[in-house]
Design a protein around this motif. Structure first.
Motif, PDB file in Angstrom:
ATOM      1  N   SER A   1      67.439 110.393  46.417  1.00 42.85           N
ATOM      2  CA  SER A   1      67.461 109.490  45.267  1.00 42.85           C
ATOM      3  C   SER A   1      66.024 109.160  44.872  1.00 42.85           C
ATOM      4  O   SER A   1      65.118 109.134  45.719  1.00 42.85           O
ATOM      5  N   SER A   2      65.811 108.868  43.599  1.00 41.34           N
ATOM      6  CA  SER A   2      64.471 108.483  43.146  1.00 41.34           C
ATOM      7  C   SER A   2      64.008 107.192  43.811  1.00 41.34           C
ATOM      8  O   SER A   2      62.803 106.923  43.888  1.00 41.34           O
ATOM      9  N   LYS A   3      64.932 106.411  44.318  1.00 39.02           N
ATOM     10  CA  LYS A   3      64.573 105.146  44.954  1.00 39.02           C
ATOM     11  C   LYS A   3      63.858 105.367  46.289  1.00 39.02           C
ATOM     12  O   LYS A   3      63.092 104.501  46.733  1.00 39.02           O
ATOM     13  N   GLU A   4      64.102 106.516  46.940  1.00 41.00           N
ATOM     14  CA  GLU A   4      63.552 106.706  48.280  1.00 41.00           C
ATOM     15  C   GLU A   4      62.050 106.948  48.262  1.00 41.00           C
ATOM     16  O   GLU A   4      61.304 106.364  49.052  1.00 41.00           O
ATOM     17  N   PHE A   5      61.579 107.836  47.398  1.00 40.53           N
ATOM     18  CA  PHE A   5      60.149 108.154  47.348  1.00 40.53           C
ATOM     19  C   PHE A   5      59.507 107.802  46.007  1.00 40.53           C
ATOM     20  O   PHE A   5      58.334 108.090  45.802  1.00 40.53           O
ATOM     21  N   GLY A   6      60.270 107.220  45.108  1.00 36.07           N
ATOM     22  CA  GLY A   6      59.720 106.856  43.812  1.00 36.07           C
ATOM     23  C   GLY A   6      59.353 108.049  42.950  1.00 36.07           C
ATOM     24  O   GLY A   6      58.445 107.968  42.113  1.00 36.07           O
ATOM     25  N   GLU A   7      60.088 109.147  43.103  1.00 39.16           N
ATOM     26  CA  GLU A   7      59.787 110.361  42.346  1.00 39.16           C
ATOM     27  C   GLU A   7      60.544 110.353  41.014  1.00 39.16           C
ATOM     28  O   GLU A   7      61.775 110.224  40.992  1.00 39.16           O
ATOM     29  N   SER A   8      59.845 110.543  39.932  1.00 39.25           N
ATOM     30  CA  SER A   8      60.481 110.488  38.618  1.00 39.25           C
ATOM     31  C   SER A   8      61.445 111.638  38.378  1.00 39.25           C
ATOM     32  O   SER A   8      62.358 111.533  37.555  1.00 39.25           O
ATOM     33  N   LEU A   9      61.265 112.754  39.105  1.00 37.18           N
ATOM     34  CA  LEU A   9      62.119 113.926  38.897  1.00 37.18           C
ATOM     35  C   LEU A   9      63.320 113.972  39.838  1.00 37.18           C
ATOM     36  O   LEU A   9      64.133 114.890  39.765  1.00 37.18           O
ATOM     37  N   ALA A  10      63.449 112.967  40.692  1.00 37.49           N
ATOM     38  CA  ALA A  10      64.444 113.053  41.774  1.00 37.49           C
ATOM     39  C   ALA A  10      65.878 112.912  41.305  1.00 37.49           C
ATOM     40  O   ALA A  10      66.793 113.388  41.980  1.00 37.49           O
ATOM     41  N   ASP A  11      66.117 112.273  40.170  1.00 37.85           N
ATOM     42  CA  ASP A  11      67.493 112.042  39.732  1.00 37.85           C
ATOM     43  C   ASP A  11      67.996 113.113  38.768  1.00 37.85           C
ATOM     44  O   ASP A  11      68.890 112.872  37.959  1.00 37.85           O
TER      45      ASP A  11
ATOM     46  N   LEU B   1      57.164 123.194  67.877  1.00 33.33           N
ATOM     47  CA  LEU B   1      57.888 123.899  66.818  1.00 33.33           C
ATOM     48  C   LEU B   1      57.138 123.780  65.497  1.00 33.33           C
ATOM     49  O   LEU B   1      56.913 122.676  64.988  1.00 33.33           O
ATOM     50  N   LEU B   2      56.733 124.935  64.954  1.00 33.93           N
ATOM     51  CA  LEU B   2      56.159 124.993  63.618  1.00 33.93           C
ATOM     52  C   LEU B   2      57.187 125.587  62.671  1.00 33.93           C
ATOM     53  O   LEU B   2      58.193 126.160  63.107  1.00 33.93           O
ATOM     54  N   MET B   3      56.937 125.464  61.366  1.00 37.50           N
ATOM     55  CA  MET B   3      57.852 126.075  60.394  1.00 37.50           C
ATOM     56  C   MET B   3      57.049 126.609  59.218  1.00 37.50           C
ATOM     57  O   MET B   3      55.940 126.155  58.948  1.00 37.50           O
ATOM     58  N   ALA B   4      57.644 127.591  58.557  1.00 41.50           N
ATOM     59  CA  ALA B   4      57.010 128.203  57.387  1.00 41.50           C
ATOM     60  C   ALA B   4      58.098 128.716  56.469  1.00 41.50           C
ATOM     61  O   ALA B   4      59.077 129.300  56.910  1.00 41.50           O
ATOM     62  N   GLY B   5      57.908 128.500  55.165  1.00 40.37           N
ATOM     63  CA  GLY B   5      58.892 128.946  54.193  1.00 40.37           C
ATOM     64  C   GLY B   5      59.530 127.757  53.508  1.00 40.37           C
ATOM     65  O   GLY B   5      58.984 126.652  53.476  1.00 40.37           O
ATOM     66  N   ARG B   6      60.739 127.971  52.997  1.00 43.12           N
ATOM     67  CA  ARG B   6      61.394 126.922  52.227  1.00 43.12           C
ATOM     68  C   ARG B   6      61.939 125.802  53.097  1.00 43.12           C
ATOM     69  O   ARG B   6      62.500 124.831  52.587  1.00 43.12           O
ATOM     70  N   ASN B   7      61.755 125.896  54.424  1.00 39.55           N
ATOM     71  CA  ASN B   7      62.268 124.857  55.328  1.00 39.55           C
ATOM     72  C   ASN B   7      61.181 123.902  55.801  1.00 39.55           C
ATOM     73  O   ASN B   7      61.369 123.169  56.756  1.00 39.55           O
ATOM     74  N   VAL B   8      60.023 123.876  55.126  1.00 42.97           N
ATOM     75  CA  VAL B   8      58.955 122.987  55.575  1.00 42.97           C
ATOM     76  C   VAL B   8      59.241 121.554  55.145  1.00 42.97           C
ATOM     77  O   VAL B   8      60.166 121.280  54.379  1.00 42.97           O
ATOM     78  N   SER B   9      58.420 120.641  55.639  1.00 45.88           N
ATOM     79  CA  SER B   9      58.666 119.210  55.465  1.00 45.88           C
ATOM     80  C   SER B   9      58.248 118.752  54.074  1.00 45.88           C
ATOM     81  O   SER B   9      57.061 118.646  53.756  1.00 45.88           O
ATOM     82  N   ALA B  10      59.235 118.473  53.238  1.00 39.70           N
ATOM     83  CA  ALA B  10      59.001 118.082  51.857  1.00 39.70           C
ATOM     84  C   ALA B  10      60.245 117.416  51.312  1.00 39.70           C
ATOM     85  O   ALA B  10      61.348 117.612  51.828  1.00 39.70           O
ATOM     86  N   THR B  11      60.089 116.634  50.256  1.00 43.57           N
ATOM     87  CA  THR B  11      61.244 116.162  49.516  1.00 43.57           C
ATOM     88  C   THR B  11      61.827 117.328  48.716  1.00 43.57           C
ATOM     89  O   THR B  11      61.195 118.374  48.559  1.00 43.57           O
ATOM     90  N   HIS B  12      63.014 117.122  48.194  1.00 37.40           N
ATOM     91  CA  HIS B  12      63.611 118.169  47.359  1.00 37.40           C
ATOM     92  C   HIS B  12      62.729 118.477  46.153  1.00 37.40           C
ATOM     93  O   HIS B  12      62.560 119.647  45.794  1.00 37.40           O
TER      94      HIS B  12
END
Length: 403
Positions: A140-150, A334-345
């Motif tokens: 939700s946009s409420k979680e990280f304050g992202e204008s594109l989240a909704d 544990l490391l990661m690479a690709g579309r599973n890295v740590s990020a919001t949607h």
């Protein structure tokens, strides 16, 4: 795998398909994309692309597969296991001790022990089995304050696609769709162009799955996507609206959905829209860069015919991807690479393209080697300015680009 091996680490590369390349392989045929800012990513992905341009001028998908295979088996430090799937993880405390994988074709079980692990599975299968924290879908946009989240409801994802290829012949080519193909009209394709320009290649917008579980509903999605692919081709060939298609025929139809989104593993840093839009400059631990637009797709995909199939949002300049997004916050080797890295949607919609995934892969492999050589965890590497600088300098020496 190549990055770590060339630095001297012994690497086991476990791949659950018969070929390398993921969504870019001949099984799926999605062309790799990366930064839109007028310069190339460099490093190992540039080496692979140049090698392909030289030896595969005809751009055969199968020859791309073979080139990737050749690059891997030429590395004496890599043990490649194809058609082999991870199914179990053994842990001690917050560390992975070993993993189990199986190859049913050869009836082998593999027990792999290592100091460091990299999850490049896309679906975060290694992290999932290890109990690492993950997210799936939109916030939700409420979680990280992202204008594109909704853009769409929280919890939904981007979908998967099946691609086709076609080519023209010197005579009329008949096409009869199977009974289970979707019957489509021009209204279904109102926002989706089906002109001759893309018949060689297929349509990425034949997309479904964002309101389902793109992992567990994969078989259902395969059937529905095939029905749409053949329905689109039936419309092109038999609606009478595209007379120039008379001599065209399908060449290939994918049988594996190319997946855009599923689980994302959580790291010490969660990259957000704000970071992509400029706050990335506060990160001292940049190890790769991104430059694709924040490119969201409707969760309903093709089943949202009244919506555009994608909505790109641009920003002023490319951005660094921090090392804190490339390792797990709660599994300490544990490391990661690709579309599973740590990020919001929202941030994921920019990170997910394959050439950006590749530069993260080089960074993760290089870091895994350094962690193993120094006997430290990824978090300890990031906490040490000396170790962090050594990682960045090694990546630069190996041709990678950090802004």
């Amino acid at each position: 795998a190549i990055a770590a091996a060339r630095l001297g680490s012994r690497v086991v590369l476990v791949q659950d398909r018969s070929r390398l390349g993921g969504n870019s392989s001949s099984e799926i045929k999605m062309h790799p994309r990366g930064s839109r800012f007028g310069f190339r990513e460099a490093g190992l992905i540039e080496e692979l692309c140049l090698e392909n341009a030289y030896h595969n001028e005809q751009y055969s998908w199968e020859m791309w597969d073979l080139m990737l295979y050749d690059k891997v088996i030429r590395e004496p430090n890599i043990k490649l296991l194809l058609d082999t799937s991870l199914y179990r993880v053994e842990k001690q405390g917050d560390r992975i001790q070993s993993v189990w994988a199986r190859c049913d074709k050869s009836e082998h079980l593999y027990h792999v022990s290592s100091k460091q692990y990299v999850d490049a599975t896309g679906d975060s299968r290694l992290g999932f089995e290890a109990g690492a924290e993950f997210r799936m879908g939109r916030e939700s946009s409420k979680e990280f304050g992202e204008s594109l989240a909704d853009y769409d409801p929280a919890g939904t994802t981007q979908g998967s696609s099946i691609l086709f290829t076609a080519k023209p012949h010197d005579r009329h080519m008949v096409y009869v769709a199977p009974s289970w193909a979707r019957k489509l009209t021009s209204e279904d394709l109102k926002h989706r162009s089906v002109d001759e320009h893309d018949w060689h290649y297929g349509y990425w917008w034949i997309e479904l799955g964002g309101v389902y579980d793109t992992i567990r509903d994969n078989e259902r999605l395969r059937f529905e996507l095939l029905a749409i692919v053949l329905g689109v081709w039936d419309h092109i060939k038999n609606s009478g609206l595209y007379p120039e298609s008379a001599n065209w025929a399908l060449e290939t139809v994918g049988m594996i959905p190319g997946k855009r989104e599923s689980r994302r593993l959580m790291g010490d840093t969660v990259l957000t829209q704000h970071d992509i839009e400029g706050k990335w400059k506060r990160f001292p631990d940049g190890v790769a860069f991104g430059g694709w637009s924040m490119d969201d797709h409707p969760a309903l995909g093709f089943d949202a015919p009244k919506r555009a199939p994608f909505t790109p949002t641009s920003y002023a300049e490319p951005y660094n991807i921090p090392f804190g997004s490339l390792y797990s916050k709660d599994v300490n080797n544990l490391l990661m690479a690709g579309r599973n890295v740590s990020a919001t949607h929202v941030a994921f919609t920019s990170l997910r393209v394959m050439i950006t995934c590749a530069v993260m892969g080089q960074a993760a492999g290089t870091a895994a080697h350094q962690c193993s050589a120094e006997g430290i965890t990824p978090r300890e590497l990031r906490a040490s300015s000396k170790s962090m600088r050594a990682l960045q300098q090694q990546l630069l020496r190996d041709g990678a680009l950090i802004l």
